[in-house]
Design a protein around this motif. Structure first.
Motif, PDB file in Angstrom:
ATOM      1  N   TRP A 134       0.977  -1.376  -0.063  1.00 38.65           N
ATOM      2  CA  TRP A 134       0.126   0.074   0.065  1.00 38.65           C
ATOM      3  C   TRP A 134       0.765   1.246  -0.096  1.00 38.65           C
ATOM      4  CZ3 TRP A 134      -1.252   3.723   4.104  1.00 38.65           C
ATOM      5  CH2 TRP A 134      -2.572   4.459   3.768  1.00 38.65           C
ATOM      6  N   PHE A 162       1.281   4.858   0.918  1.00 37.93           N
ATOM      7  CA  PHE A 162       0.388   5.911   1.776  1.00 37.93           C
ATOM      8  C   PHE A 162       0.383   7.345   1.322  1.00 37.93           C
ATOM      9  CE2 PHE A 162       5.262   6.330   2.904  1.00 37.93           C
ATOM     10  CZ  PHE A 162       5.373   7.746   2.756  1.00 37.93           C
ATOM     11  N   LYS A 217      -3.533   9.688   0.537  1.00 38.72           N
ATOM     12  CA  LYS A 217      -4.795   8.963   0.810  1.00 38.72           C
ATOM     13  C   LYS A 217      -5.549   9.916   1.725  1.00 38.72           C
ATOM     14  CE  LYS A 217      -3.670   5.264  -1.532  1.00 38.72           C
ATOM     15  NZ  LYS A 217      -2.388   5.525  -1.777  1.00 38.72           N
ATOM     16  N   THR A 218      -7.081   9.742   1.753  1.00 39.67           N
ATOM     17  CA  THR A 218      -7.860  10.326   2.615  1.00 39.67           C
ATOM     18  C   THR A 218      -7.840   9.149   3.901  1.00 39.67           C
ATOM     19  OG1 THR A 218      -9.721   9.182   1.724  1.00 39.67           O
ATOM     20  CG2 THR A 218      -9.157  11.274   0.762  1.00 39.67           C
ATOM     21  N   SER A 247      -6.116  13.802   5.318  1.00 40.60           N
ATOM     22  CA  SER A 247      -5.125  13.314   4.247  1.00 40.60           C
ATOM     23  C   SER A 247      -3.960  12.951   4.789  1.00 40.60           C
ATOM     24  CB  SER A 247      -5.211  14.218   3.197  1.00 40.60           C
ATOM     25  OG  SER A 247      -4.294  13.755   2.040  1.00 40.60           O
ATOM     26  N   THR A 248      -3.147  11.994   4.278  1.00 36.04           N
ATOM     27  CA  THR A 248      -1.748  11.714   4.593  1.00 36.04           C
ATOM     28  C   THR A 248      -0.849  12.630   4.045  1.00 36.04           C
ATOM     29  OG1 THR A 248      -1.612  10.409   2.600  1.00 36.04           O
ATOM     30  CG2 THR A 248      -1.819   9.137   4.508  1.00 36.04           C
ATOM     31  N   ALA A 270      -9.396   4.382   5.459  1.00 37.06           N
ATOM     32  CA  ALA A 270      -8.692   4.963   4.604  1.00 37.06           C
ATOM     33  C   ALA A 270      -8.562   4.429   3.454  1.00 37.06           C
ATOM     34  CB  ALA A 270      -7.164   5.051   5.222  1.00 37.06           C
ATOM     35  N   GLU A 271      -8.299   5.033   2.302  1.00 37.77           N
ATOM     36  CA  GLU A 271      -8.371   4.318   0.833  1.00 37.77           C
ATOM     37  C   GLU A 271      -7.455   3.250   0.837  1.00 37.77           C
ATOM     38  OE1 GLU A 271      -8.243   7.324  -2.395  1.00 37.77           O
ATOM     39  OE2 GLU A 271      -7.812   8.776  -0.759  1.00 37.77           O
ATOM     40  N   GLY A 272      -7.745   2.152   0.347  1.00 37.27           N
ATOM     41  CA  GLY A 272      -7.081   0.880   0.367  1.00 37.27           C
ATOM     42  C   GLY A 272      -6.817   0.074   1.589  1.00 37.27           C
TER      43      GLY A 272
END
Length: 294
Positions: free
Chosen positions: A175, A177, A180-181, A195-196, A243-245
């Protein structure tokens, strides 16, 4: 801050989970809405009894990292990250109950992304640190701010009380990082939205910083910080981190079966320090804030 180079091509991801299956702890791989064991057994994700996706020897958390959180507290970041420790007895899982002890009022959620170490790591540069990370999972770095007056220096009971470190639902390898939200929901409503990209220190920097003096072992977990919007939750609330993913980590708040003992030790307090932290760092309202929630 050292900026980590962007990857040139997207990397495939694999999600592992740890569940109870036929009475045994089993690592499974997620494929869609099913979890598949090495021997071929399958279970629906919604039916599985989840465990924390890793068994860390230690859990280390950064104090402030997201710029929105810094602005919320009307403060400034230190020149380098600062950290605290959550004992492994605080570990919890996707679907687990988070206990607010009877007699306490200010249990705050903090949605975060957790870094999971993959191989022994000591004295590496930020550019090298990614090679020592196995993957990422979601965390909720709950804080029991009723004990902030006595444990602000160590955060031991504030952040380390039983059940206050849910991780999951799975560990995702491969993944990325970046960009990403990260959102937290309470009873279906968005309460944190970050967000990251607003992190002052990225995942590789945090690993390298800690590993200068503390050896990180496979399975160890680093919590990377939370965005603005942390507030108290009540028994019965359902709290989710997404978080996305990485999926969605879900927990329900419950009241502890017994009150905090009053025959020893510091007791829960409701000072301005407690209230300002739990209710959002609204320092300018000290002494004139609206009436407290019952």
């Amino acid at each position: 801050m050292t900026t980590t180079p962007q990857p040139t091509t997207p990397q495939p991801t694999t999600e592992y989970r740890r569940i109870l299956l036929d009475g045994a702890t089993v690592e499974v791989v997620r494929e869609g809405d099913e979890l598949i064991a090495a021997d071929g057994r399958r279970v629906k994700t919604s039916d599985a009894h989840h465990l924390p996706p890793v068994v860390p020897g230690k859990v280390i958390a950064v104090h402030l990292n997201h710029r929105s959180r810094v602005q919320e507290f009307q403060t400034s970041l230190p020149p380098a990250p600062t950290y605290f420790h959550k004992p492994t007895s605080a570990l919890n899982s996707h679907g687990g109950a988070v206990v607010r002890p009877e007699g306490c009022k200010y249990l705050n959620y903090e949605g975060e992304i957790a870094i999971v170490i993959g191989r022994t790591c000591r004295n590496v540069s930020p550019a090298e640190a990614g090679a020592y990370i196995r993957g990422y999972t979601l965390a909720n770095d709950y804080g029991l701010h009723d004990f902030r007056d006595t444990d602000a220096g160590s955060m031991l009971r504030v952040k380390g009380s039983d059940t206050l470190c849910p991780l999951g639902p799975g560990l995702v390898e491969g993944w990325d990082f970046r960009g990403k939200t990260l959102r937290t929901y309470v009873n279906g409503e968005v309460v944190q939205d970050g967000s990251t990209d607003e992190m002052e220190w990225d995942m590789h920097y945090l690993v390298a910083d800690i590993a200068r003096t503390i050896t990180l072992h496979p399975g160890d977990v680093l919590l990377s910080g939370t965005p603005a919007g942390s507030r108290p939750v009540q028994p019965g609330d359902v709290v989710e981190v997404e978080a996305e993913g990485l999926g969605r980590l879900t927990n329900r708040i419950v009241t502890g079966p017994v009150p905090v003992r009053d025959d020893c030790g510091a007791q829960p307090t409701e000072s301005e320090e407690v209230l300002s932290t739990a209710l959002g760092g609204d320092w300018e309202f000290r002494g004139i804030r609206a009436p407290k929630r019952p």
